[in-house]
Write a protein that holds these residues in place. Sequence first.
Motif, PDB file in Angstrom:
ATOM      1  N   PRO A 161       0.839  -1.207   0.000  1.00 44.99           N
ATOM      2  CA  PRO A 161       0.000   0.000   0.000  1.00 44.99           C
ATOM      3  C   PRO A 161       0.870   1.251   0.000  1.00 44.99           C
ATOM      4  CG  PRO A 161      -0.807  -1.575   1.592  1.00 44.99           C
ATOM      5  CD  PRO A 161       0.512  -2.108   1.096  1.00 44.99           C
ATOM      6  N   GLY A 162       0.422   2.260  -0.738  1.00 44.48           N
ATOM      7  CA  GLY A 162       1.158   3.525  -0.763  1.00 44.48           C
ATOM      8  C   GLY A 162       2.320   3.536  -1.734  1.00 44.48           C
ATOM      9  N   THR A 163       2.452   2.509  -2.538  1.00 45.00           N
ATOM     10  CA  THR A 163       3.505   2.543  -3.559  1.00 45.00           C
ATOM     11  C   THR A 163       2.877   2.735  -4.933  1.00 45.00           C
ATOM     12  OG1 THR A 163       3.496   0.146  -3.778  1.00 45.00           O
ATOM     13  CG2 THR A 163       5.130   1.088  -2.297  1.00 45.00           C
ATOM     14  N   ILE A 164       3.698   3.202  -5.838  1.00 49.20           N
ATOM     15  CA  ILE A 164       3.255   3.366  -7.217  1.00 49.20           C
ATOM     16  C   ILE A 164       4.197   2.534  -8.085  1.00 49.20           C
ATOM     17  CG2 ILE A 164       4.534   5.565  -7.368  1.00 49.20           C
ATOM     18  CD1 ILE A 164       2.363   6.467  -9.384  1.00 49.20           C
ATOM     19  N   VAL A 165       3.604   1.774  -8.966  1.00 50.19           N
ATOM     20  CA  VAL A 165       4.390   0.940  -9.878  1.00 50.19           C
ATOM     21  C   VAL A 165       4.277   1.544 -11.260  1.00 50.19           C
ATOM     22  CG1 VAL A 165       4.681  -1.348 -10.870  1.00 50.19           C
ATOM     23  CG2 VAL A 165       3.898  -1.098  -8.512  1.00 50.19           C
ATOM     24  N   TYR A 166       5.413   1.948 -11.807  1.00 49.08           N
ATOM     25  CA  TYR A 166       5.428   2.524 -13.151  1.00 49.08           C
ATOM     26  C   TYR A 166       5.758   1.428 -14.155  1.00 49.08           C
ATOM     27  CZ  TYR A 166       6.968   4.864 -17.325  1.00 49.08           C
ATOM     28  OH  TYR A 166       7.116   5.234 -18.629  1.00 49.08           O
ATOM     29  N   MET A 167       4.943   1.325 -15.191  1.00 57.41           N
ATOM     30  CA  MET A 167       5.220   0.390 -16.275  1.00 57.41           C
ATOM     31  C   MET A 167       5.380   1.158 -17.567  1.00 57.41           C
ATOM     32  SD  MET A 167       2.681  -2.571 -15.059  1.00 57.41           S
ATOM     33  CE  MET A 167       1.597  -1.327 -14.444  1.00 57.41           C
ATOM     34  N   ASP A 168       6.352   0.734 -18.317  1.00 55.10           N
ATOM     35  CA  ASP A 168       6.755   1.466 -19.510  1.00 55.10           C
ATOM     36  C   ASP A 168       5.659   1.503 -20.570  1.00 55.10           C
ATOM     37  OD1 ASP A 168       8.566   2.913 -20.917  1.00 55.10           O
ATOM     38  OD2 ASP A 168       9.913   1.242 -21.344  1.00 55.10           O
ATOM     39  N   VAL A 169       5.754   2.514 -21.410  1.00 55.04           N
ATOM     40  CA  VAL A 169       4.949   2.576 -22.622  1.00 55.04           C
ATOM     41  C   VAL A 169       5.156   1.271 -23.384  1.00 55.04           C
ATOM     42  CG1 VAL A 169       4.935   3.678 -24.908  1.00 55.04           C
ATOM     43  CG2 VAL A 169       4.972   5.071 -22.817  1.00 55.04           C
ATOM     44  N   GLY A 170       4.086   0.676 -23.855  1.00 57.20           N
ATOM     45  CA  GLY A 170       4.197  -0.568 -24.605  1.00 57.20           C
ATOM     46  C   GLY A 170       3.870  -1.807 -23.799  1.00 57.20           C
ATOM     47  N   THR A 171       3.691  -1.676 -22.493  1.00 61.76           N
ATOM     48  CA  THR A 171       3.304  -2.835 -21.684  1.00 61.76           C
ATOM     49  C   THR A 171       1.913  -3.298 -22.130  1.00 61.76           C
ATOM     50  OG1 THR A 171       4.567  -1.955 -19.824  1.00 61.76           O
ATOM     51  CG2 THR A 171       2.935  -3.660 -19.329  1.00 61.76           C
ATOM     52  N   PRO A 172       1.802  -4.540 -22.600  1.00 63.73           N
ATOM     53  CA  PRO A 172       0.539  -4.940 -23.235  1.00 63.73           C
ATOM     54  C   PRO A 172      -0.574  -5.304 -22.254  1.00 63.73           C
ATOM     55  CG  PRO A 172       2.122  -6.739 -23.326  1.00 63.73           C
ATOM     56  CD  PRO A 172       2.836  -5.582 -22.701  1.00 63.73           C
ATOM     57  N   SER A 173      -0.181  -5.791 -21.079  1.00 66.66           N
ATOM     58  CA  SER A 173      -1.196  -6.245 -20.126  1.00 66.66           C
ATOM     59  C   SER A 173      -0.540  -6.394 -18.767  1.00 66.66           C
ATOM     60  CB  SER A 173      -1.795  -7.587 -20.554  1.00 66.66           C
ATOM     61  OG  SER A 173      -0.778  -8.581 -20.600  1.00 66.66           O
ATOM     62  N   VAL A 174      -1.360  -6.468 -17.732  1.00 66.12           N
ATOM     63  CA  VAL A 174      -0.849  -6.765 -16.395  1.00 66.12           C
ATOM     64  C   VAL A 174      -1.744  -7.800 -15.743  1.00 66.12           C
ATOM     65  CG1 VAL A 174       0.263  -4.550 -15.957  1.00 66.12           C
ATOM     66  CG2 VAL A 174      -2.129  -4.842 -15.327  1.00 66.12           C
ATOM     67  N   HIS A 175      -1.158  -8.542 -14.836  1.00 66.66           N
ATOM     68  CA  HIS A 175      -1.911  -9.494 -14.038  1.00 66.66           C
ATOM     69  C   HIS A 175      -1.864  -9.000 -12.596  1.00 66.66           C
ATOM     70  CE1 HIS A 175      -2.698 -13.273 -11.847  1.00 66.66           C
ATOM     71  NE2 HIS A 175      -3.515 -13.482 -12.851  1.00 66.66           N
ATOM     72  N   LEU A 176      -3.020  -8.785 -12.002  1.00 66.88           N
ATOM     73  CA  LEU A 176      -3.088  -8.329 -10.613  1.00 66.88           C
ATOM     74  C   LEU A 176      -3.528  -9.496  -9.745  1.00 66.88           C
ATOM     75  CD1 LEU A 176      -5.024  -4.934 -10.976  1.00 66.88           C
ATOM     76  CD2 LEU A 176      -2.563  -5.311 -11.015  1.00 66.88           C
ATOM     77  N   ALA A 177      -2.748  -9.789  -8.712  1.00 63.43           N
ATOM     78  CA  ALA A 177      -3.113 -10.867  -7.786  1.00 63.43           C
ATOM     79  C   ALA A 177      -3.238 -10.274  -6.394  1.00 63.43           C
ATOM     80  CB  ALA A 177      -2.048 -11.952  -7.803  1.00 63.43           C
ATOM     81  N   ILE A 178      -4.301 -10.625  -5.697  1.00 70.52           N
ATOM     82  CA  ILE A 178      -4.513 -10.109  -4.340  1.00 70.52           C
ATOM     83  C   ILE A 178      -4.919 -11.235  -3.398  1.00 70.52           C
ATOM     84  CG2 ILE A 178      -5.112  -7.775  -5.079  1.00 70.52           C
ATOM     85  CD1 ILE A 178      -8.082  -8.509  -4.642  1.00 70.52           C
ATOM     86  N   ASP A 179      -4.562 -11.061  -2.126  1.00 75.96           N
ATOM     87  CA  ASP A 179      -4.934 -12.033  -1.090  1.00 75.96           C
ATOM     88  C   ASP A 179      -6.114 -11.556  -0.266  1.00 75.96           C
ATOM     89  OD1 ASP A 179      -2.992 -13.828  -1.726  1.00 75.96           O
ATOM     90  OD2 ASP A 179      -1.507 -12.963  -0.378  1.00 75.96           O
ATOM     91  N   GLU A 180      -6.316 -10.241  -0.268  1.00 71.10           N
ATOM     92  CA  GLU A 180      -7.341  -9.629   0.580  1.00 71.10           C
ATOM     93  C   GLU A 180      -7.987  -8.511  -0.223  1.00 71.10           C
ATOM     94  OE1 GLU A 180      -6.266  -8.502   4.678  1.00 71.10           O
ATOM     95  OE2 GLU A 180      -4.300  -9.297   4.159  1.00 71.10           O
ATOM     96  N   PRO A 181      -9.093  -7.958   0.251  1.00 72.82           N
ATOM     97  CA  PRO A 181      -9.710  -6.835  -0.464  1.00 72.82           C
ATOM     98  C   PRO A 181      -8.686  -5.727  -0.714  1.00 72.82           C
ATOM     99  CG  PRO A 181     -11.182  -7.596   1.254  1.00 72.82           C
ATOM    100  CD  PRO A 181      -9.870  -8.343   1.437  1.00 72.82           C
ATOM    101  N   THR A 182      -8.580  -5.315  -1.959  1.00 72.09           N
ATOM    102  CA  THR A 182      -7.556  -4.348  -2.362  1.00 72.09           C
ATOM    103  C   THR A 182      -8.129  -3.401  -3.411  1.00 72.09           C
ATOM    104  OG1 THR A 182      -5.825  -6.016  -2.029  1.00 72.09           O
ATOM    105  CG2 THR A 182      -5.245  -4.134  -3.389  1.00 72.09           C
ATOM    106  N   ARG A 183      -7.779  -2.145  -3.257  1.00 72.47           N
ATOM    107  CA  ARG A 183      -8.226  -1.133  -4.202  1.00 72.47           C
ATOM    108  C   ARG A 183      -7.003  -0.586  -4.926  1.00 72.47           C
ATOM    109  NH1 ARG A 183     -13.259   1.654  -3.428  1.00 72.47           N
ATOM    110  NH2 ARG A 183     -13.323   0.804  -1.331  1.00 72.47           N
ATOM    111  N   TRP A 184      -7.070  -0.536  -6.238  1.00 71.96           N
ATOM    112  CA  TRP A 184      -5.976   0.006  -7.043  1.00 71.96           C
ATOM    113  C   TRP A 184      -6.504   1.199  -7.821  1.00 71.96           C
ATOM    114  CZ3 TRP A 184      -1.430  -3.201  -7.802  1.00 71.96           C
ATOM    115  CH2 TRP A 184      -1.533  -4.524  -7.332  1.00 71.96           C
ATOM    116  N   MET A 185      -5.626   2.154  -8.077  1.00 65.15           N
ATOM    117  CA  MET A 185      -5.941   3.188  -9.049  1.00 65.15           C
ATOM    118  C   MET A 185      -4.996   2.952 -10.227  1.00 65.15           C
ATOM    119  SD  MET A 185      -8.358   4.904  -7.530  1.00 65.15           S
ATOM    120  CE  MET A 185      -8.582   6.303  -8.635  1.00 65.15           C
TER     121      MET A 185
END
Length: 309
Positions: free
Chosen positions: A229-253
């Motif tokens: 929590p409280g971190t930002i993950v930067y992904m480069d231009v051209g990243t085609p997709s992401v997989h998000l995995a969570i263990d508990e209720p989680t909100r992403w922006m």
Amino acid sequence: MGTTLGQRIRGQITTGRTYDLIMKVFESRAATVGDSTVSRALPQREHRTVGAWCFLDHFGPSEPGAADGISVGPHPHCGLATVTWLIRGSAVHTDSLGSEQLIEPGQLNLMTAGRGIAHAEQTPIDRRGELHGVQFWVAQPEATRHSTPAFEHHAALPKMEIGSFSATVLLGSFGGVASPARSDTRLVGVELNGTSKSGTELGLEPCLAPRGGGGGRRHPHHRSTIVEPGTIVYMDVGTPSVHLAIDEPTRWMLIGGEPFEAPVKMWWNFVGRTHEEMTEAVTMWNEGNDRFGEVRSALGRIAAPVTPW
Ligand code: MN
């Protein structure tokens, strides 16, 4: 690009297969806004903007039952749009266009400053309590940054289910669903709310073709990181997709956008291109110039700090 909102939970983010991918993880830092401390994910020293997104503040969650709220007196903006999104609590926005608007969770306030606007934000006394939300800024391009200010309130925004996440499209379009809100550049802002242990694949619009991969010597690969929590993950231009995995209720922006047209300068509540513009805005606000107009508010007007240059 994503940032998690929460206190104890964490998630894991893995990119789709790509070449020469850049993935950077940044910690938010504590910053002061009015009387409150917020968690600021952008700008980072090493990474100023993501598309036109130039400022990301996360406030709360405050303690349940706390007599808390937003209380920011009249102050000006120029060259940017403020994006206000609440998860808990409420606030009233007033501005120099004469707007007076209550915002509640699930609603969007979008104030586009153009050449200049002033506003105040305050939680009414009878609505004080738990508060949790974000305020993000979007830099305006040359084509609109000197134009007339505007304010929009969206009482409801398009939602959809993506895998195990409930997604709300604040700005731009995502997964074929478009927000009705104004945007001056090609960008996206989505809230992703996952309520249980799960994994979900999200297709991204890469904006530009993926880099590298030439000569057959490089092999496409995935990158993966745990996101606290409280971190930002930067992904480069051209990243085609992401997989998000969570263990508990989680909100992403999730925020993204095509690379912005020019480096921006930011000082206090102003976004522009040169120091001279920033100095002029500070002087005009502090001298009460009518560029920013008048705001009806019981709170005191906030003076602009003198520029250090
Ligand atoms: Mn403001």
